[in-house]
Scaffold this motif. Structure first.
Motif, short mmCIF file in Angstrom:
data_model
loop_
_atom_site.label_atom_id
_atom_site.label_comp_id
_atom_site.label_asym_id
_atom_site.label_seq_id
_atom_site.Cartn_x
_atom_site.Cartn_y
_atom_site.Cartn_z
N HIS A 237 0.84 -1.19 0.00
CA HIS A 237 0.00 0.00 0.00
C HIS A 237 0.87 1.25 0.00
O HIS A 237 2.00 1.23 0.52
CB HIS A 237 -0.93 0.04 1.22
CG HIS A 237 -2.05 -0.94 1.16
ND1 HIS A 237 -1.93 -2.22 1.64
CD2 HIS A 237 -3.30 -0.83 0.67
CE1 HIS A 237 -3.08 -2.85 1.46
NE2 HIS A 237 -3.91 -2.04 0.87
N ARG B 143 0.77 5.53 0.81
CA ARG B 143 0.03 6.60 1.47
C ARG B 143 0.85 7.88 1.44
O ARG B 143 2.06 7.86 1.69
CB ARG B 143 -0.30 6.22 2.91
CG ARG B 143 -1.14 7.27 3.65
CD ARG B 143 -1.80 6.66 4.89
NE ARG B 143 -0.83 6.23 5.87
CZ ARG B 143 -0.48 6.95 6.93
NH1 ARG B 143 -1.03 8.13 7.14
NH2 ARG B 143 0.40 6.49 7.79
N GLU C 65 -5.05 4.96 2.00
CA GLU C 65 -4.04 3.99 1.55
C GLU C 65 -4.46 3.46 0.19
O GLU C 65 -5.62 3.11 -0.02
CB GLU C 65 -3.91 2.83 2.55
CG GLU C 65 -3.14 3.18 3.81
CD GLU C 65 -2.76 1.94 4.61
OE1 GLU C 65 -3.39 0.88 4.38
OE2 GLU C 65 -1.85 2.01 5.44
N TYR C 66 -3.49 3.39 -0.72
CA TYR C 66 -3.78 2.94 -2.07
C TYR C 66 -2.93 1.71 -2.39
O TYR C 66 -1.71 1.72 -2.16
CB TYR C 66 -3.48 4.04 -3.08
CG TYR C 66 -4.23 5.32 -2.81
CD1 TYR C 66 -5.50 5.51 -3.32
CD2 TYR C 66 -3.68 6.32 -2.02
CE1 TYR C 66 -6.21 6.68 -3.05
CE2 TYR C 66 -4.37 7.49 -1.75
CZ TYR C 66 -5.64 7.66 -2.27
OH TYR C 66 -6.33 8.81 -2.01
N PRO C 67 -3.54 0.67 -2.91
CA PRO C 67 -2.74 -0.50 -3.29
C PRO C 67 -1.89 -0.20 -4.51
O PRO C 67 -2.29 0.55 -5.40
CB PRO C 67 -3.80 -1.56 -3.61
CG PRO C 67 -4.99 -0.77 -4.04
CD PRO C 67 -4.96 0.49 -3.23
N GLU D 280 -6.25 -6.24 -2.79
CA GLU D 280 -6.06 -5.00 -3.53
C GLU D 280 -5.16 -5.20 -4.74
O GLU D 280 -5.29 -4.52 -5.75
CB GLU D 280 -5.49 -3.92 -2.61
CG GLU D 280 -6.34 -3.60 -1.39
CD GLU D 280 -7.69 -3.03 -1.77
OE1 GLU D 280 -7.92 -2.75 -2.97
OE2 GLU D 280 -8.55 -2.87 -0.89
#
Length: 586
Positions: A214, A216, A229-231, A353
């Motif tokens: 992830h 961020r 949070e982004y995968p 994700e």
């Protein structure tokens, strides 16, 4: 109020940004990294810091015409060349074209001695020369801990870090500095994040033996940015980020209809099938024919010349193609024509994700009109149902935004639970929901199909018996009678009894019709006889009447003749009271 609005309006220059060229990262940063300023990328070992930094340089050189300098304190240039060749990047070629400089600075921690005169002046000179030699616009320092290993004086560290960041700003370059995560801080020394204009944190976690990465954005001075949070995914194409929160409910709604691939199912759906760009769910227990329905839908779409992307979590491509041949569907022809592409993976291969990012990348690469996910219930092995539902919600919204028709299958449990619910609770997200169910009776199991919902479509509420034949899926009406719903051999037996009863009934009707015809003929004959008898009697009566009239005329004539011979005063009358001819009244 107007004055406040004017004072609140930004009048200063807008922060310029440097596009990273990394898919997804520019979107969540609002355009890229702060131009001409340093950005700190931190995280634990193996989270992808160096890859992100190197791709930032390479994308700048290849896509934006901005040369870059990569200064490493851990890896030598030949090692970097080998490492990134596996991702398709030719570092040696870029170096030869003066679009990239690879600098290696050797630092031996055991040889470092802390003194009050410690500074980075030599590093500044070397870095400045590298920047000026190619007119670099981008710089990467990997990793900052190597510069300060062995030193514990916080004031020296902070001062030199500030000097380093000021130097980079003075050169007008957009810089990425990587740092190792500390025990309780973002970086090992806990200082870099305070002096950097932008801080990006990469996290690599393992849960239930499944690894997930992830990203961020901890801070971004002077700019709004994504805060979740982004995968992100690291694969053969490099580094890519999935901006999962950027999707909303503003996707288009089509009125065009597309076939289900099964003519009688089209009839059940108002005669035209599904809406294009809608989401379809087919749920049912094991062996009810969910994948077969998906194959029919894909076959129909490819026959129209549309591209289809098939995500399978249970079977390989070859196995699916072989199995579908048994019901008369040849999917291999569409693969060879480039209209069908399979993406076969186990859900446990990587985190939830990561599956979402992989799905996005395949969709962007292939640009399909139809996407099949078979089955979505298998994703529960990679995460909790709540997380799977959130992931599928983002996927469905994304496909709707791309105007792609989504066809999902879901395995339901046959353990006495309610079949009209899904494993991950996504039925409410779907535009059309079909249920395939085993109907047990008379010692056998047969399949039934129900349309539980179809938004915006007038659809049938009846059950259809579902067959898998060597020519594909066939639907038949079930038998509904006083004894309930019958399928399979029970339906066949009941239909045979109904046919026999119908035959007897028809024969009885025919017998009565024949009897009626016989009666009609008898009556008609009697009518003819009566008419004949009537005609005979009428003729006799008419003859008798004529004779009587003739007799009257003769009698009258004789009476008149006699009266004239006697010279009578009055003329005789007939029986009707009429005077004879020649008579006179006195």
């Amino acid at each position: 109020m107007t004055g406040r609005a004017k004072r609140g309006k930004t009048e200063g220059p807008i922060l310029k940004k440097c596009s990273t060229g990394i898919k997804g990262l520019d979107e969540i940063t609002g355009g890229g990294l702060p131009q001409g300023r340093p950005t700190l990328v931190c995280g634990g070992t193996g989270c992808g810091k160096t890859l992100l930094a190197m791709e930032f340089l390479l994308r700048g050189a290849l896509n934006y015409g901005e040369p870059g300098v990569f200064m490493s304190f851990e890896e030598k240039p030949d090692e970097l060349v080998q490492n990134y060749a596996s991702l398709g990047f030719d570092l040696e070629g870029l170096v030869a074209q003066h679009r990239l400089v690879l600098e290696y600075v050797y630092i031996e921690r055991s040889e470092i001695e802390e003194t009050g005169e410690y500074d980075l002046e030599a590093l500044f000179i070397r870095l400045g020369h590298a920047i000026d030699s190619i007119g670099a616009k981008r710089v990467v320092l990997d990793t900052v801990e190597a510069l300060f290993s062995g030193f514990s004086n916080e004031s020296i560290l902070r001062a030199e870090l500030r000097r380093l960041f000021r130097f980079l700003k003075s050169k007008g370059v957009t810089a990425i500095i990587t740092g190792e995560q500390g025990e309780r801080t973002l970086t090992r020394y806990g200082l870099e994040e305070y002096v950097a204009d932008c801080v990006i944190f990469l996290n690599h976690t393992v849960s239930d033996q499944i690894a997930t990465r992830h990203l961020r954005i901890i801070k971004y001075r002077g700019s709004s940015h994504g805060t979740n949070e982004y995968p992100f995914l690291i694969d053969q194409q490099g580094f890519s980020v999935m901006p999962i929160t950027s999707l909303g409910l503003d996707h288009p709604a089509f009125t065009e209809r597309i076939s289900t691939g099964i003519p009688r199912l089209d009839t059940m759906l108002g005669g035209e099938g599904y809406f294009r760009g809608s989401s379809i769910l087919v749920s049912g227990t094991a062996g009810t024919g969910k994948s077969s329905m998906a194959a029919h839908f894909v076959d129909g779409a490819c026959s129209r010349g549309e591209r289809c992307l098939y995500f399978a979590f249970e079977e390989s491509q070859n196995q699916i193609i072989r199995n579908m041949r048994s019901i008369g569907i040849d999917l291999e022809q569409w693969v060879k024509k480039g209209l069908l592409r399979f993406h076969n993976t186990r859900p446990s291969l990587y985190g939830l994700e990561m599956h979402l990012v992989a799905l996005h990348k395949e969709v962007e690469r292939f640009d399909p009109a139809v996407v099949v996910v078979d089955p979505i219930s298998n994703l529960v092995t990679a995460a909790a149902p709540k997380e799977v539902k959130a992931m599928l919600s983002r996927l469905i919204d994304y496909l709707k935004l791309k105007r792609i028709t989504a066809f999902c299958t879901d395995l339901t449990s046959a353990g006495g639970g309610i079949l009209e619910q899904t494993e991950v609770g996504v039925s409410s997200l779907m535009d059309a929901w079909l249920l395939l169910q085993n109907i047990e009776g008379s010692g056998e199991r047969n399949r039934g199909l129900y349309i539980l919902k179809a938004r915006g479509i007038a659809h049938s509420n009846q059950i259809r018996e579902f067959f898998l034949t060597d020519r594909g899926i066939a639907l038949r009406d079930v038998y509904v009678g006083p004894g309930g719903v019958l399928t399979g051999t029970a339906r066949i037996a009941q239909e045979a009894r109904d046919a026999a009863a119908s035959t007897l009934h028809r024969q009885e009707i025919e017998r009565k019709q024949r009897e009626l015809e016989r009666k009609k003929k008898t009556v008609d004959a009697q009518i003819i006889a009566l008419k004949t008898e009537y005609e005979l009697e009428r003729e006799e009566l008419q003859q008798a009447v004529a004779q009587e009239r003739l007799r009257d005329d003769v009698v009258m004539k004789e009476s008149m003749e006699m009266a004239r011979a006697r010279q009578a005063d009055a003329v005789p009358t007939t029986a009707g009271g009429k005077q004879g001819r020649g008579g006179r009244k006195r």
